[in-house]
Structures are given as structure tokens and as C-alpha cells.
Write a protein that holds these residues in place. Structure first.
Motif, PDB file in Angstrom:
ATOM      1  N   SER A  68       0.824  -7.867   9.690  1.00 27.60           N
ATOM      2  CA  SER A  68      -0.375  -7.479   8.961  1.00 27.60           C
ATOM      3  C   SER A  68      -0.092  -6.270   8.089  1.00 27.60           C
ATOM      4  O   SER A  68       0.697  -5.405   8.451  1.00 27.60           O
ATOM      5  CB  SER A  68      -1.468  -7.142   9.977  1.00 27.60           C
ATOM      6  OG  SER A  68      -2.621  -6.759   9.292  1.00 27.60           O
ATOM      7  N   SER A  69      -0.753  -6.232   6.940  1.00 27.73           N
ATOM      8  CA  SER A  69      -0.608  -5.025   6.133  1.00 27.73           C
ATOM      9  C   SER A  69      -1.869  -4.190   6.277  1.00 27.73           C
ATOM     10  O   SER A  69      -2.966  -4.729   6.387  1.00 27.73           O
ATOM     11  CB  SER A  69      -0.332  -5.357   4.676  1.00 27.73           C
ATOM     12  OG  SER A  69      -0.771  -6.622   4.364  1.00 27.73           O
ATOM     13  N   TYR A  70      -1.700  -2.899   6.266  1.00 30.90           N
ATOM     14  CA  TYR A  70      -2.848  -2.003   6.332  1.00 30.90           C
ATOM     15  C   TYR A  70      -3.645  -2.161   5.051  1.00 30.90           C
ATOM     16  O   TYR A  70      -3.094  -2.480   4.011  1.00 30.90           O
ATOM     17  CB  TYR A  70      -2.395  -0.542   6.412  1.00 30.90           C
ATOM     18  CG  TYR A  70      -1.757  -0.154   7.704  1.00 30.90           C
ATOM     19  CD1 TYR A  70      -2.540   0.253   8.786  1.00 30.90           C
ATOM     20  CD2 TYR A  70      -0.375  -0.182   7.852  1.00 30.90           C
ATOM     21  CE1 TYR A  70      -1.953   0.629   9.979  1.00 30.90           C
ATOM     22  CE2 TYR A  70       0.223   0.183   9.040  1.00 30.90           C
ATOM     23  CZ  TYR A  70      -0.576   0.592  10.093  1.00 30.90           C
ATOM     24  OH  TYR A  70       0.010   0.958  11.262  1.00 30.90           O
ATOM     25  N   GLY A  71      -4.924  -1.919   5.113  1.00 30.61           N
ATOM     26  CA  GLY A  71      -5.734  -1.981   3.901  1.00 30.61           C
ATOM     27  C   GLY A  71      -7.064  -2.636   4.174  1.00 30.61           C
ATOM     28  O   GLY A  71      -7.374  -2.979   5.309  1.00 30.61           O
ATOM     29  N   SER A  77      -2.193  -2.096   1.552  1.00 35.54           N
ATOM     30  CA  SER A  77      -1.679  -0.791   1.142  1.00 35.54           C
ATOM     31  C   SER A  77      -0.178  -0.833   0.908  1.00 35.54           C
ATOM     32  O   SER A  77       0.402   0.094   0.365  1.00 35.54           O
ATOM     33  CB  SER A  77      -1.979   0.234   2.233  1.00 35.54           C
ATOM     34  OG  SER A  77      -1.233  -0.108   3.387  1.00 35.54           O
ATOM     35  N   GLY A  78       0.444  -1.913   1.331  1.00 34.70           N
ATOM     36  CA  GLY A  78       1.880  -2.012   1.138  1.00 34.70           C
ATOM     37  C   GLY A  78       2.651  -1.741   2.414  1.00 34.70           C
ATOM     38  O   GLY A  78       3.812  -2.079   2.532  1.00 34.70           O
ATOM     39  N   THR A 104       0.821 -10.590  -3.214  1.00 33.60           N
ATOM     40  CA  THR A 104       1.683  -9.556  -3.789  1.00 33.60           C
ATOM     41  C   THR A 104       3.159  -9.792  -3.430  1.00 33.60           C
ATOM     42  O   THR A 104       4.053  -9.340  -4.144  1.00 33.60           O
ATOM     43  CB  THR A 104       1.307  -8.148  -3.267  1.00 33.60           C
ATOM     44  OG1 THR A 104       1.564  -8.098  -1.861  1.00 33.60           O
ATOM     45  CG2 THR A 104      -0.147  -7.825  -3.546  1.00 33.60           C
ATOM     46  N   GLY A 105       3.393 -10.464  -2.300  1.00 34.22           N
ATOM     47  CA  GLY A 105       4.759 -10.715  -1.842  1.00 34.22           C
ATOM     48  C   GLY A 105       5.255  -9.678  -0.844  1.00 34.22           C
ATOM     49  O   GLY A 105       6.361  -9.777  -0.336  1.00 34.22           O
ATOM     50  N   ARG A 106       4.403  -8.694  -0.538  1.00 31.98           N
ATOM     51  CA  ARG A 106       4.839  -7.599   0.347  1.00 31.98           C
ATOM     52  C   ARG A 106       5.124  -8.085   1.769  1.00 31.98           C
ATOM     53  O   ARG A 106       6.131  -7.709   2.370  1.00 31.98           O
ATOM     54  CB  ARG A 106       3.772  -6.506   0.407  1.00 31.98           C
ATOM     55  CG  ARG A 106       3.677  -5.710  -0.873  1.00 31.98           C
ATOM     56  CD  ARG A 106       2.909  -4.419  -0.605  1.00 31.98           C
ATOM     57  NE  ARG A 106       2.434  -3.875  -1.860  1.00 31.98           N
ATOM     58  CZ  ARG A 106       1.170  -3.880  -2.244  1.00 31.98           C
ATOM     59  NH1 ARG A 106       0.242  -4.395  -1.463  1.00 31.98           N
ATOM     60  NH2 ARG A 106       0.820  -3.375  -3.390  1.00 31.98           N
ATOM     61  N   ARG A 135       1.775 -11.155  -8.020  1.00 33.46           N
ATOM     62  CA  ARG A 135       3.039 -10.704  -7.429  1.00 33.46           C
ATOM     63  C   ARG A 135       3.409  -9.278  -7.812  1.00 33.46           C
ATOM     64  O   ARG A 135       3.315  -8.891  -8.963  1.00 33.46           O
ATOM     65  CB  ARG A 135       4.165 -11.654  -7.851  1.00 33.46           C
ATOM     66  CG  ARG A 135       5.361 -11.553  -6.937  1.00 33.46           C
ATOM     67  CD  ARG A 135       5.151 -12.216  -5.563  1.00 33.46           C
ATOM     68  NE  ARG A 135       5.559 -13.607  -5.593  1.00 33.46           N
ATOM     69  CZ  ARG A 135       4.719 -14.627  -5.594  1.00 33.46           C
ATOM     70  NH1 ARG A 135       3.419 -14.429  -5.546  1.00 33.46           N
ATOM     71  NH2 ARG A 135       5.151 -15.852  -5.632  1.00 33.46           N
ATOM     72  N   GLU A 136       3.810  -8.496  -6.806  1.00 32.62           N
ATOM     73  CA  GLU A 136       4.290  -7.127  -7.044  1.00 32.62           C
ATOM     74  C   GLU A 136       5.737  -6.955  -6.603  1.00 32.62           C
ATOM     75  O   GLU A 136       6.405  -6.029  -7.022  1.00 32.62           O
ATOM     76  CB  GLU A 136       3.387  -6.117  -6.316  1.00 32.62           C
ATOM     77  CG  GLU A 136       2.035  -5.994  -6.989  1.00 32.62           C
ATOM     78  CD  GLU A 136       1.092  -5.072  -6.246  1.00 32.62           C
ATOM     79  OE1 GLU A 136       1.572  -4.246  -5.453  1.00 32.62           O
ATOM     80  OE2 GLU A 136      -0.123  -5.211  -6.461  1.00 32.62           O
ATOM     81  N   GLU A 137       6.182  -7.832  -5.704  1.00 32.10           N
ATOM     82  CA  GLU A 137       7.576  -7.793  -5.248  1.00 32.10           C
ATOM     83  C   GLU A 137       8.303  -8.989  -5.856  1.00 32.10           C
ATOM     84  O   GLU A 137       7.714 -10.070  -6.000  1.00 32.10           O
ATOM     85  CB  GLU A 137       7.650  -7.902  -3.711  1.00 32.10           C
ATOM     86  CG  GLU A 137       6.984  -6.765  -2.965  1.00 32.10           C
ATOM     87  CD  GLU A 137       7.758  -5.454  -3.042  1.00 32.10           C
ATOM     88  OE1 GLU A 137       8.915  -5.461  -3.512  1.00 32.10           O
ATOM     89  OE2 GLU A 137       7.202  -4.428  -2.636  1.00 32.10           O
ATOM     90  N   ALA A 138       9.581  -8.785  -6.192  1.00 32.65           N
ATOM     91  CA  ALA A 138      10.358  -9.882  -6.774  1.00 32.65           C
ATOM     92  C   ALA A 138      10.803 -10.827  -5.662  1.00 32.65           C
ATOM     93  O   ALA A 138      11.923 -10.763  -5.184  1.00 32.65           O
ATOM     94  CB  ALA A 138      11.562  -9.327  -7.523  1.00 32.65           C
TER      95      ALA A 138
END
Ligand code: PRP
Length: 180
Positions: A68-71, A77-78, A104-106, A135-138
Motif C-alpha cells: 500500500s502507498s501512503y496517501g 504519496s510515493g 503512477t507505477g510507484r 505514469r510517473e515512474e518509467a
């Protein structure tokens, strides 16, 4: 009815099953003889995982990981944390990560790096839905079911505040349900 909360149905139950049958057949061919470890990323991927492995006519094992990602419900939040880890080692195993959606891909980047660090023989990703606009990550999945636009999609495992996971198709939530 849950469907009444949707502004549109993006992917019907029939389209989902057709997509998953094709993905399953491709994966079974690519992994025959490799006894892959198929890892479901909870909770969103549970229904996809259940249908996908039953469409894979080859020997395989399953396991589960909750990441899980925080947010809040709109933005992560990444920072990624592991809520439940695998029950076994991935060392020297051919691993297939099963995701419901890549946004985002995180999440995926974190899990792929972790499993590579644990010395899996190979790490590939299958996602039911892909939302490339966000997408934020490649990072890309190796197997993609359906590309979706940047809309608020729910159903077939995907939630809004934990609801709508049990909608059997993929729908777009009406803005009135998430706007103040
Ligand atoms: C969702 C989804 C993916 C991730 C994708 O999980 O299931 O794992 O977000 O987003 P990202 O590409 O921006 O990282 P979530 O953390 O909401 O948990 P859930 O599956 O339990 O709903």
C-alpha cells in the motif's frame, strides 16, 4: 444497484473474461515448464488473479502480497509499505506479478525491485488495466489487458474508499460520489 453509481461502463463482464482468457493462454504458453510463482497484489487484483490463473493451463503456484502507498484516496504519496509479505522465498523462481491497474507505477516499481533484490530468476508483470496517462515512474507491464483513459475507474477489484470492488465489470464512478 451499484451500476447506477456509474456514469458509464468501460469494460463489460464479457469483455473482461475474453481479455483474461487471452492473457491466460499467452502466459501458459510462455511459462509452460517453468512452474511460475504467480503473485497477487492485494486487494485490487484478487478477482483478476482468480480468473487469470484458472485460464492458465500449466503448473503454477500462487501467493499473495499486500502493498500500500501512503496517501488519500486520490493521490499516493510515493511511499510504499508492505502490509503482508509472501509466504515463501522467490529465490530462483520465475515470478509473475498480478496487478489490477498501473497508475503512477510507484507500487509496481517498488515490488519489482524488491523481488529482483530477493534474487527471483525472472520478474514479469501482468496488469488487467493500464492508465499510461498517469505514469510517473518509467515502468511498464509485460502483459497488458486493457488500456484505460484517465477516469475514475472502479469495479472488479478496484475501489473507491473500499467500496465497489464487487461490481462485476469496470465502470466510471459518477463525480457526485467523490466530489464534495
Ligand atoms: C492500487 C492498485 C495498484 C496501485 C496502482 O492499489 O491495486 O496496486 O494502486 O497505483 P500506482 O501505479 O500509482 O502505484 P491500492 O494501494 O489502492 O490498494 P488496493 O489494491 O488494496 O485497493
Amino acid at each position: 444497484m451499484l451500476k447506477n453509481d456509474m456514469s458509464e461502463i468501460l469494460v463489460s463482464e464479457e469483455q473482461l473474461q475474453e481479455t483474461i482468457k487471452k492473457l491466460g493462454a499467452t502466459l501458459a504458453e510462455d511459462y509452460r515448464g517453468k512452474d511460475p510463482l504467480v503473485i497477487c497484489i492485494l486487494k485490487g487484483a484478487i478477482f483478476f488473479m482468480a480468473d487469470l490463473v484458472r485460464a492458465m493451463d500449466c503448473n503454477l503456484e500462487i501467493d499473495f502480497m499486500d502493498v500500500s502507498s501512503y496517501g488519500n484516496e486520490f493521490e499516493s504519496s510515493g511511499e510504499v509499505r508492505i502490509l503482508k509479505d509472501l509466504g515463501q522465498s522467490v529465490k530462483d523462481r520465475h515470478v509473475i506479478i498480478v496487478e489490477d491497474i498501473i497508475d503512477t507505477g510507484r507500487t509496481l516499481k517498488h515490488v519489482v525491485e524488491l523481488l529482483k533484490h530477493r534474487q527471483a530468476a525472472s520478474v514479469k508483470v501482468v496488469t488487467l488495466l493500464d492508465k499510461p496517462e498517469r505514469r510517473e515512474e518509467a515502468i511498464e507491464a509485460d502483459y497488458v489487458g486493457i488500456e484505460v483513459p484517465n477516469k475514475f475507474v472502479v469495479g472488479y477489484g478496484l475501489d473507491f474508499k473500499q467500496f465497489y470492488r464487487n461490481l462485476p465489470c469496470i465502470g466510471v464512478l459518477k463525480p457526485e460520489f467523490y466530489e464534495n
